[in-house]
Design a protein around this motif. Structure first.
Motif, short mmCIF file in Angstrom:
data_model
loop_
_atom_site.label_atom_id
_atom_site.label_comp_id
_atom_site.label_asym_id
_atom_site.label_seq_id
_atom_site.Cartn_x
_atom_site.Cartn_y
_atom_site.Cartn_z
N ASP A 178 30.91 -9.78 48.83
CA ASP A 178 30.09 -9.78 50.05
C ASP A 178 30.43 -8.60 50.94
OD1 ASP A 178 28.68 -12.01 49.34
OD2 ASP A 178 29.88 -13.41 50.54
N ALA A 179 31.72 -8.24 51.01
CA ALA A 179 32.12 -7.11 51.85
C ALA A 179 31.54 -5.81 51.32
CB ALA A 179 33.64 -7.02 51.91
N ILE A 180 31.54 -5.64 50.02
CA ILE A 180 30.97 -4.43 49.42
C ILE A 180 29.47 -4.35 49.70
CG2 ILE A 180 30.40 -3.32 47.22
CD1 ILE A 180 33.15 -4.23 46.20
N SER A 181 28.76 -5.48 49.56
CA SER A 181 27.32 -5.50 49.82
C SER A 181 27.01 -5.14 51.26
CB SER A 181 26.74 -6.88 49.50
OG SER A 181 26.89 -7.18 48.12
N ALA A 182 27.76 -5.74 52.21
CA ALA A 182 27.52 -5.46 53.62
C ALA A 182 27.84 -4.00 53.95
CB ALA A 182 28.37 -6.39 54.48
N ALA A 183 28.93 -3.48 53.42
CA ALA A 183 29.30 -2.09 53.68
C ALA A 183 28.25 -1.14 53.11
CB ALA A 183 30.67 -1.79 53.07
N ARG A 184 27.72 -1.46 51.94
CA ARG A 184 26.66 -0.63 51.35
C ARG A 184 25.42 -0.59 52.26
NH1 ARG A 184 27.64 1.12 46.24
NH2 ARG A 184 28.88 -0.17 44.81
N ARG A 185 25.02 -1.75 52.77
CA ARG A 185 23.83 -1.78 53.63
C ARG A 185 24.04 -0.95 54.89
NH1 ARG A 185 23.97 -7.17 52.18
NH2 ARG A 185 24.92 -7.72 54.17
N GLU A 186 25.18 -1.11 55.54
CA GLU A 186 25.45 -0.34 56.76
C GLU A 186 25.53 1.15 56.46
OE1 GLU A 186 27.92 -3.28 59.77
OE2 GLU A 186 28.86 -1.48 59.01
N ALA A 187 26.18 1.52 55.37
CA ALA A 187 26.32 2.93 55.02
C ALA A 187 24.95 3.55 54.73
CB ALA A 187 27.24 3.09 53.81
N GLY A 188 24.12 2.82 53.99
CA GLY A 188 22.79 3.33 53.68
C GLY A 188 21.95 3.52 54.93
N ALA A 189 22.04 2.55 55.87
CA ALA A 189 21.26 2.64 57.11
C ALA A 189 21.75 3.77 58.00
CB ALA A 189 21.32 1.31 57.86
N SER A 190 23.05 4.03 58.00
CA SER A 190 23.62 5.02 58.92
C SER A 190 23.64 6.43 58.36
CB SER A 190 25.06 4.62 59.30
OG SER A 190 25.08 3.38 59.97
N PHE A 191 23.89 6.57 57.05
CA PHE A 191 24.12 7.89 56.47
C PHE A 191 23.16 8.26 55.34
CE2 PHE A 191 28.32 5.85 57.42
CZ PHE A 191 28.48 6.44 58.66
N GLY A 192 22.30 7.30 54.94
CA GLY A 192 21.40 7.58 53.83
C GLY A 192 22.10 7.62 52.49
N ASP A 193 23.32 7.12 52.40
CA ASP A 193 24.11 7.10 51.17
C ASP A 193 24.94 5.82 51.20
OD1 ASP A 193 25.95 7.37 49.10
OD2 ASP A 193 26.38 9.48 49.51
N ASP A 194 24.73 4.94 50.21
CA ASP A 194 25.41 3.64 50.25
C ASP A 194 26.65 3.58 49.36
OD1 ASP A 194 24.36 3.54 47.72
OD2 ASP A 194 23.27 1.66 47.99
N THR A 195 27.18 4.74 48.97
CA THR A 195 28.40 4.75 48.15
C THR A 195 29.60 4.27 48.97
OG1 THR A 195 27.54 6.64 46.91
CG2 THR A 195 29.90 6.15 46.69
N VAL A 196 30.37 3.35 48.41
CA VAL A 196 31.58 2.87 49.09
C VAL A 196 32.76 2.95 48.11
CG1 VAL A 196 30.32 1.34 50.64
CG2 VAL A 196 31.16 0.45 48.46
N TYR A 197 33.97 2.84 48.66
CA TYR A 197 35.17 2.85 47.83
C TYR A 197 36.20 1.92 48.46
CZ TYR A 197 37.24 6.00 51.34
OH TYR A 197 37.73 6.53 52.50
N LEU A 198 37.30 1.69 47.74
CA LEU A 198 38.37 0.84 48.24
C LEU A 198 39.57 1.69 48.66
CD1 LEU A 198 38.40 -1.98 45.49
CD2 LEU A 198 36.93 -1.75 47.51
N GLU A 199 40.25 1.24 49.71
CA GLU A 199 41.40 1.98 50.21
C GLU A 199 42.50 1.01 50.62
OE1 GLU A 199 41.04 5.56 52.95
OE2 GLU A 199 41.69 4.01 54.35
N ARG A 200 43.75 1.38 50.34
CA ARG A 200 44.88 0.54 50.76
C ARG A 200 44.88 0.43 52.28
NH1 ARG A 200 50.69 2.17 48.74
NH2 ARG A 200 49.80 1.37 46.78
N TYR A 201 45.15 -0.77 52.75
CA TYR A 201 45.18 -1.02 54.20
C TYR A 201 46.59 -0.83 54.71
CZ TYR A 201 44.81 -3.63 58.57
OH TYR A 201 44.84 -4.02 59.89
N LEU A 202 46.73 0.06 55.69
CA LEU A 202 48.03 0.29 56.33
C LEU A 202 48.07 -0.49 57.64
CD1 LEU A 202 48.47 4.15 55.85
CD2 LEU A 202 49.35 2.30 54.41
N PRO A 203 48.98 -1.44 57.80
CA PRO A 203 48.99 -2.26 59.01
C PRO A 203 49.44 -1.49 60.24
CG PRO A 203 50.88 -2.80 57.63
CD PRO A 203 50.03 -1.85 56.84
N ALA A 204 48.61 -1.54 61.28
CA ALA A 204 48.94 -1.02 62.61
C ALA A 204 49.51 0.40 62.63
CB ALA A 204 49.90 -1.97 63.31
N PRO A 205 48.84 1.38 62.00
CA PRO A 205 49.31 2.76 62.12
C PRO A 205 48.73 3.41 63.38
CG PRO A 205 47.43 2.70 60.69
CD PRO A 205 47.66 1.27 61.15
#
Length: 653
Positions: A178-205
């Motif tokens: 669901d997170a990937i689908s939502a991120a794709r929709r927002e990316a497509g609407a904002s940038f015209g490109d719905d490509t997404v990727y995964l990144e390690r989360y760094l807590p509180a940097p």
């Protein structure tokens, strides 16, 4: 360059025009139907309509923008930030059309625009990067294994843009799809490109970025760093320079790494290299923005340089000075982004008419695209303005900025003004002890409470009541100079009531021969020296004399004084009976467009199940079932809804 077309809107379009006017360069604006009457349209030398309301129908249309350049005989294009600013296709299309693109070459934008490719290039250049993974063409099983390899939680991020759009924090595999689908929709609407990727989360940097500029002759210089750790929804709201949390050694290393990153790709133009900084001072390349940044004014404040002029000079082929020729950083600058949103309600976007917009400009810079009477709609980013303060010290800049925001007159649209002021005055912020989790530790709902205290808001309600009576008497056909309710003999108090948030403030007052008798609720108030006019009231309350400005719009009263600002709704003495909603009704929390529907009428859902997704101002909001039951759907995909509209009814089990 003789004429520059600005492929953007609002505040950034006006900012670019300011430099162009100073350099004697003509400007061309392009605009959507929604922006037809916007200020930036009429401040340009020429303007061309693009049509449409949404970004996809207007500011993302490469063909329409190139045609506007042809019609006006523009010889260069400045993309600003957002929309097509980091589109390699747009940069290349401009080149092929014979236009100078004020930004990096298309190949550089493509390399840096793909967060995946940019991390690969930085690794080759020896710049430390945050571990990440592309997910295109991965099967569901491979995707799950890859996510496990990065570790939980992790981030889903848009490859083609930034600003917090197309980004989701994911705690477990069950949420990933669901997170990937939502991120794709927002990316497509904002940038015209719905490509997404995964990144390690760094807590509180800390989030620290470095402004670089490169020319076409191989030189890259830095213009120092900016601290951008105060964020909501992964989007910056307060930025400053220099960073208060870097040691001299880490600062040297991070500035050198940014220049190395620019040199590794032969960077041209203004760009920003972003890093995450851990508690121990280690830092990791996050991404590179191959464009001007929203927060560029803080760098301009501490260096005295004009970054838009530097972009134009580089695009003309000019040489940059050596690093030693860059002015030293002077003092401290802080920028706050003023948004139309409700921080106490999960930062939901707010729309409406901005009846009045005044920010005291003594000692601050205001970059804004809005003005009195403008409509704030659902189609674009909710930022109203940027306010920048420069001081000899960080403390001085913070206090100056907080004072300007606190004294601003902003009527008609909910904003994050109170939250910004409280952050700027917060001991933790003033101590420089900040990171990207600041708003996790300090609840936004508390920071966003009205700046006026309970008592101050009640005094403002009294001022509103006295201004109202002055307006009524001024419009009276006879004895307009006499106060309302005047009697030769003492009589009952005049009554008025106003709603402030969830509180109803009842006001009673009576004019006497030698003064005024007043009550707020059940409490008597000592008031004297009253001079009440329809638009302002001067009075002494409990021994302190103040002036209260009062304005009205659509049943709302806005009162401003040295105590702060209060938004009041007049309570009708004879309120109409409102039609009760059907039990179980789910209402739209904000105006927007229905982008996704996960249920149908007759479906049985559990509490917490996702029903549909609303989109407003390029951000998505999930609407979930509050209880288990059977769904009666009352909205459909693509429908534009208003706040309070019933979207679905849940018949509880």
């Amino acid at each position: 360059m003789n004429k520059i077309l600005i492929a953007n809107r609002s505040e950034v379009a006006r900012r670019i025009m300011t430099t162009c006017r100073r350099l004697g360069i003509e400007t061309v604006a392009v605009f959507s139907d929604f922006d037809r009457h916007a200020r930036f349209v009429f401040e340009a030398d020429e303007a061309v309509p693009l049509g449409g309301l949404t970004a996809a129908e207007s500011y993302l249309r490469i063909d329409a923008i190139l045609e506007a350049a042809r019609l006006t005989r523009a010889d260069a294009v400045h993309p600003g930030y957002g929309f097509l600013a980091e589109s390699a296709d747009f940069a290349e299309a401009c080149r092929q059309a014979g236009l100078t693109f004020i930004g990096p070459p298309a190949a550089t934008i493509a390399a840096m625009g793909s967060k995946i490719e940019s991390k690969r290039l930085m690794t080759q250049a020896g710049v430390p990067v945050v571990p990440s993974l592309g997910i295109e063409n991965l099967s569901e099983d491979d995707l799950g294994a890859a996510a496990d390899g990065l570790g939980w939680p992790l981030l889903v991020k848009a490859s083609a843009g930034g600003g917090g759009k197309g980004m989701r924090l994911v705690a477990s595999q069950i949420e990933l799809a669901d997170a990937i689908s939502a991120a794709r929709r927002e990316a497509g609407a904002s940038f015209g490109d719905d490509t997404v990727y995964l990144e390690r989360y760094l807590p509180a940097p800390r989030h620290v970025e470095v402004q670089i500029v490169g020319d076409s002759h191989g030189r890259v210089v830095h213009l120092y760093e900016r601290e951008c750790s105060i964020q909501r929804r992964y989007q910056k709201i307060i930025e400053e320079s220099p960073s208060p949390g870097l040691s001299a050694g880490v600062r040297r290393e991070i500035l050198a790494a940014a220049v190395t990153a620019g040199e590794a790709i032969g960077y041209e133009g203004a760009g920003t290299v972003e890093f995450l900084v851990a508690d121990d001072g280690s830092f990791f390349f996050l991404e590179m923005n191959s464009r001007l940044q929203v927060e560029h004014p803080v760098t301009e404040a501490v260096t005295g340089l004009d970054l838009v002029q530097m972009q134009i000079d580089v695009a003309r082929g000019d040489h940059l000075p050596e690093q030693s020729g860059i002015p030293p950083s002077n003092g401290h600058a802080i920028e706050a982004r003023l948004y139309a949103e409700d921080p106490a309600n999960d930062f939901l976007p707010a729309i409406g008419t901005l009846h009045q917009f005044r920010i005291p400009r003594e000692g601050v810079r205001v970059d804004a695209g809005v003005y009195d009477g403008v409509e704030v709609g659902i189609h674009y980013d909710p930022m109203l303005a940027k306010i920048i303060a420069h001081g000899r010290t960080r403390d001085e800049a913070a206090r100056r900025l907080a004072e300007a925001l606190g004294g601003a007159v902003i009527h008609g649209v909910q904003t994050n003004r109170a939250l910004l002021v409280r952050v700027l005055r917060h001991p933790e912020f003033l101590g420089g002890d900040i990171d990207t989790h600041f708003l996790h530790r300090h609840p936004p709902a508390e920071l966003a409470a009205p700046l006026t205290t309970h008592t101050d808001g009640r005094i403002h309600a009294l001022a509103a009541a006295l201004a109202d009576q002055a307006a009524r008497r001024g419009a009276a056909p006879v004895l307009g100079a006499a106060p309302t309710g005047w009697r030769n003999n003492p009589s009952q108090l005049q009554q008025a009531a106003y709603r402030r948030g969830g509180e109803v403030i009842e006001i009673g007052y009576r004019f006497l021969r030698d003064g005024i008798e007043a009550r707020i609720g059940d409490e008597a108030v000592v008031v004297s020296g009253v001079d009440a006019r329809p638009d302002h009231v001067e009075m002494t309350v409990e021994g302190v004399h103040r002036r209260y400005q009062v304005s009205r719009a659509g049943g709302r009263h806005f009162v401003d004084s040295a105590l702060g600002s209060t938004d009041l709704i007049e309570v009708d003495r004879f309120p109409a009976i409102e039609e009760e909603a059907v039990p179980g009704s789910l209402k739209a929390p904000m105006p927007g467009v229905v982008r996704r529907v996960d249920v149908a009428t007759g479906d049985v859902v559990a509490a917490g199940d996702l029903l549909l997704v609303l989109e407003a101002m390029k951000m998505e909001h999930n609407v979930a079932a509050p209880v288990a039951g059977t769904v009666e759907l009352q909205a459909e995909i693509g429908e534009q809804v208003v706040a309070g509209q019933v979207l679905a009814v849940i018949e509880s089990d």
